[in-house]
Design a protein around this motif. Sequence first.
Motif, PDB file in Angstrom:
ATOM      1  N   SER A 119     -18.146  63.470  97.099  1.00 51.49           N
ATOM      2  CA  SER A 119     -18.322  65.032  96.491  1.00 51.49           C
ATOM      3  C   SER A 119     -17.787  66.228  97.528  1.00 51.49           C
ATOM      4  CB  SER A 119     -19.637  64.677  96.250  1.00 51.49           C
ATOM      5  OG  SER A 119     -20.426  65.062  97.998  1.00 51.49           O
ATOM      6  N   LEU A 120     -18.000  66.547  96.344  1.00 58.35           N
ATOM      7  CA  LEU A 120     -17.340  68.122  97.212  1.00 58.35           C
ATOM      8  C   LEU A 120     -17.822  67.947  98.626  1.00 58.35           C
ATOM      9  CD1 LEU A 120     -15.469  70.777  97.867  1.00 58.35           C
ATOM     10  CD2 LEU A 120     -17.467  71.978  96.423  1.00 58.35           C
ATOM     11  N   ARG A 121     -19.296  68.413  98.947  1.00 62.21           N
ATOM     12  CA  ARG A 121     -20.376  68.483  99.871  1.00 62.21           C
ATOM     13  C   ARG A 121     -20.203  66.651 100.788  1.00 62.21           C
ATOM     14  NH1 ARG A 121     -24.639  64.904 100.838  1.00 62.21           N
ATOM     15  NH2 ARG A 121     -25.824  66.038 102.664  1.00 62.21           N
ATOM     16  N   GLU A 122     -19.594  65.873 100.339  1.00 65.23           N
ATOM     17  CA  GLU A 122     -18.680  64.635 101.447  1.00 65.23           C
ATOM     18  C   GLU A 122     -17.767  65.049 101.954  1.00 65.23           C
ATOM     19  OE1 GLU A 122     -21.291  61.551  99.239  1.00 65.23           O
ATOM     20  OE2 GLU A 122     -19.378  61.631  98.223  1.00 65.23           O
ATOM     21  N   ARG A 123     -16.378  66.302 101.190  1.00 65.57           N
ATOM     22  CA  ARG A 123     -15.087  66.207 101.855  1.00 65.57           C
ATOM     23  C   ARG A 123     -15.432  67.691 102.934  1.00 65.57           C
ATOM     24  NH1 ARG A 123     -11.715  66.787  96.981  1.00 65.57           N
ATOM     25  NH2 ARG A 123     -13.716  66.832  95.476  1.00 65.57           N
ATOM     26  N   ASN A 128     -15.389  69.584 108.282  1.00 67.45           N
ATOM     27  CA  ASN A 128     -16.260  70.929 109.162  1.00 67.45           C
ATOM     28  C   ASN A 128     -17.147  69.566 110.082  1.00 67.45           C
ATOM     29  OD1 ASN A 128     -16.573  72.828 107.825  1.00 67.45           O
ATOM     30  ND2 ASN A 128     -18.280  72.614 106.530  1.00 67.45           N
ATOM     31  N   ALA A 129     -17.183  68.864 110.387  1.00 66.57           N
ATOM     32  CA  ALA A 129     -17.676  67.718 111.520  1.00 66.57           C
ATOM     33  C   ALA A 129     -16.776  67.297 112.545  1.00 66.57           C
ATOM     34  CB  ALA A 129     -17.726  66.944 111.274  1.00 66.57           C
ATOM     35  N   ALA A 130     -15.622  67.513 111.590  1.00 65.98           N
ATOM     36  CA  ALA A 130     -14.417  67.425 112.688  1.00 65.98           C
ATOM     37  C   ALA A 130     -13.412  68.506 113.526  1.00 65.98           C
ATOM     38  CB  ALA A 130     -12.947  66.384 112.093  1.00 65.98           C
ATOM     39  N   THR A 145     -25.387  58.143 120.598  1.00 68.55           N
ATOM     40  CA  THR A 145     -24.105  57.212 120.579  1.00 68.55           C
ATOM     41  C   THR A 145     -23.620  57.748 118.718  1.00 68.55           C
ATOM     42  OG1 THR A 145     -26.223  57.225 119.071  1.00 68.55           O
ATOM     43  CG2 THR A 145     -26.385  55.220 120.577  1.00 68.55           C
ATOM     44  N   VAL A 146     -22.724  57.103 118.378  1.00 69.02           N
ATOM     45  CA  VAL A 146     -21.895  57.919 117.349  1.00 69.02           C
ATOM     46  C   VAL A 146     -23.211  57.832 116.113  1.00 69.02           C
ATOM     47  CG1 VAL A 146     -19.994  56.883 115.240  1.00 69.02           C
ATOM     48  CG2 VAL A 146     -19.749  56.051 118.082  1.00 69.02           C
ATOM     49  N   ALA A 147     -24.096  57.124 116.330  1.00 70.84           N
ATOM     50  CA  ALA A 147     -24.407  57.228 115.434  1.00 70.84           C
ATOM     51  C   ALA A 147     -25.374  59.017 115.265  1.00 70.84           C
ATOM     52  CB  ALA A 147     -25.740  56.330 115.496  1.00 70.84           C
ATOM     53  N   GLN A 148     -26.246  58.921 116.353  1.00 69.81           N
ATOM     54  CA  GLN A 148     -26.601  60.212 116.550  1.00 69.81           C
ATOM     55  C   GLN A 148     -25.451  61.815 117.054  1.00 69.81           C
ATOM     56  OE1 GLN A 148     -27.739  59.527 120.939  1.00 69.81           O
ATOM     57  NE2 GLN A 148     -30.375  59.947 119.589  1.00 69.81           N
ATOM     58  N   ALA A 151     -25.227  62.141 112.700  1.00 70.06           N
ATOM     59  CA  ALA A 151     -26.666  61.730 112.194  1.00 70.06           C
ATOM     60  C   ALA A 151     -26.622  62.673 110.807  1.00 70.06           C
ATOM     61  CB  ALA A 151     -27.940  61.832 112.657  1.00 70.06           C
ATOM     62  N   ALA A 152     -26.128  64.221 110.721  1.00 67.12           N
ATOM     63  CA  ALA A 152     -26.411  65.256 110.072  1.00 67.12           C
ATOM     64  C   ALA A 152     -25.294  64.922 108.589  1.00 67.12           C
ATOM     65  CB  ALA A 152     -25.839  66.239 110.014  1.00 67.12           C
ATOM     66  N   LEU A 153     -24.345  63.727 108.971  1.00 70.56           N
ATOM     67  CA  LEU A 153     -22.884  63.565 107.511  1.00 70.56           C
ATOM     68  C   LEU A 153     -23.674  62.941 106.466  1.00 70.56           C
ATOM     69  CD1 LEU A 153     -19.668  62.219 110.210  1.00 70.56           C
ATOM     70  CD2 LEU A 153     -20.485  64.355 108.795  1.00 70.56           C
ATOM     71  N   PRO A 154     -23.710  62.990 105.665  1.00 67.93           N
ATOM     72  CA  PRO A 154     -24.373  61.799 104.416  1.00 67.93           C
ATOM     73  C   PRO A 154     -23.463  60.535 104.594  1.00 67.93           C
ATOM     74  CG  PRO A 154     -22.048  63.805 103.420  1.00 67.93           C
ATOM     75  CD  PRO A 154     -22.141  64.163 105.387  1.00 67.93           C
ATOM     76  N   VAL A 155     -24.545  59.496 103.979  1.00 61.82           N
ATOM     77  CA  VAL A 155     -24.404  58.259 103.940  1.00 61.82           C
ATOM     78  C   VAL A 155     -23.272  57.893 103.462  1.00 61.82           C
ATOM     79  CG1 VAL A 155     -25.729  56.073 103.724  1.00 61.82           C
ATOM     80  CG2 VAL A 155     -26.929  58.059 103.983  1.00 61.82           C
ATOM     81  N   ARG A 156     -22.424  58.039 102.968  1.00 64.47           N
ATOM     82  CA  ARG A 156     -21.162  57.589 102.046  1.00 64.47           C
ATOM     83  C   ARG A 156     -20.142  57.910 103.113  1.00 64.47           C
ATOM     84  NH1 ARG A 156     -18.488  57.396  96.254  1.00 64.47           N
ATOM     85  NH2 ARG A 156     -20.035  59.008  95.631  1.00 64.47           N
ATOM     86  N   VAL A 157     -20.058  59.206 103.585  1.00 68.84           N
ATOM     87  CA  VAL A 157     -19.370  59.342 104.797  1.00 68.84           C
ATOM     88  C   VAL A 157     -19.258  57.966 106.345  1.00 68.84           C
ATOM     89  CG1 VAL A 157     -18.390  61.042 106.321  1.00 68.84           C
ATOM     90  CG2 VAL A 157     -18.952  61.665 103.677  1.00 68.84           C
TER      91      VAL A 157
END
Length: 423
Positions: A119-123, A128-130, A145-148, A151-157
């Motif tokens: 989705s547009l939101r996921e991309r 934005n994170a990068a 940790t990498v998970a922390q 954490a704000a990224l969508p599950v699919r990402v």
Amino acid sequence: MTSSVAIVGAGWAGLAAAVAAVEAGERVTLFEMAPQAGGRARSLAAEPGELRLDNGQHILIGAYTVTLGLMRRVGVDPDTVLLRTPLALLDQDGVGLRLPTGHPVIAFTRAVWAMRHWSLRERLALSNAAAGWMLRRFRCDPAWTVAQLTAALPVRVRAEIIDPLCVAALNTPAEAASATVFLRVLHDALFSGPGASDLLIPRRPLAELLPEPALRWLQQHGATLRIGQRVQRLAARADGAGWTVDDAAFDRVVLACSASEAARLTRDIAPAWSASAAAFGYEPIVTGYVQAANARLAAPMVALAEGPQAPAQFAFDHGALGMTPGLFAFVVSGAAPWVAQGMEATGAALLAQARSVLRGEGSADATLLKLVAEKRATFRCAPGLRRPVAQIAAGLSAAGDHVDGPYPATLEGAVRSGLATSR
């Protein structure tokens, strides 16, 4: 007078240290307790005419220029023995992230926005994170940790990009992996120039990439090789002018063996250093070699969806890599839960996963040729990990991917550490 050096361990760090010492004009004696060189990136013993398998499926990236340079120095052409391809994280159907050629930062941005199944939101979230990581110079709270971090990224990402990259680079699940080290790997892949993020996948057995050519080079240049000989004792010389290795005198010693072996040899010499080397936690890697004539994967390397009955995160098509047609390597990184279940259960689950992933008429008849478990494949790359320093005492140093440095347990980290011992 030419100085003498004993190098204990003929893994990639020890081979790098030996080559550097020879180039520096030292008299080198290389000890290795195993019957072959290579350490934790080696080819398994095989009888003449038998299929030559490795202890696991290793890959490099284009940013690992020091390793590529060492290969060239001992007569290996990386372009011949490695398949170079732009970074791609493709699933079993060939869908996923594909970096085009060009500068890695631009290529990564284009690749994210080409993920049409997102989705547009996921991309937007990953872009934005990068961008945020770049603005912060790829730094974060060292306790994260990498998970922390993600954490704000969508599950699919996280499932399709972050988790596979993390386990491939650090061999540690995102929930336990150091975000600082993860960001360092991303930094080098994205900011080391064009080609830095390329995948370099072996298309020859690991022994032919460095271990065997390096041993030949060392022998041709006068080094003494003691393969199959475990060092029993290390002690300071009575005259204070160096060290003895099993009663043979040397001006200096490099411990390029495993952390546990180095800890054993230094227990009485440097107790604090020995305790640090002995304190590592480890992550195993399990590799299943599957045979399936007339089968194929969607790409030479594919990323797989891990699950309760699907242990492998990556699969490699050896036929597509120019090696053995019909042979596939399925890799289980961070494999501690599967090792705990036992090799029989792991093999059964991996074979079922392979049959569901392979394409072609031979996929249903796939068989498990060999299951290889490297139980101490890498150290557990957790936040705040304290790694032992390279200098142990005067004339005594350590080399290896476990020695203090910016990289996780990679071939590049091992080679850099080995070369540094001669500076």
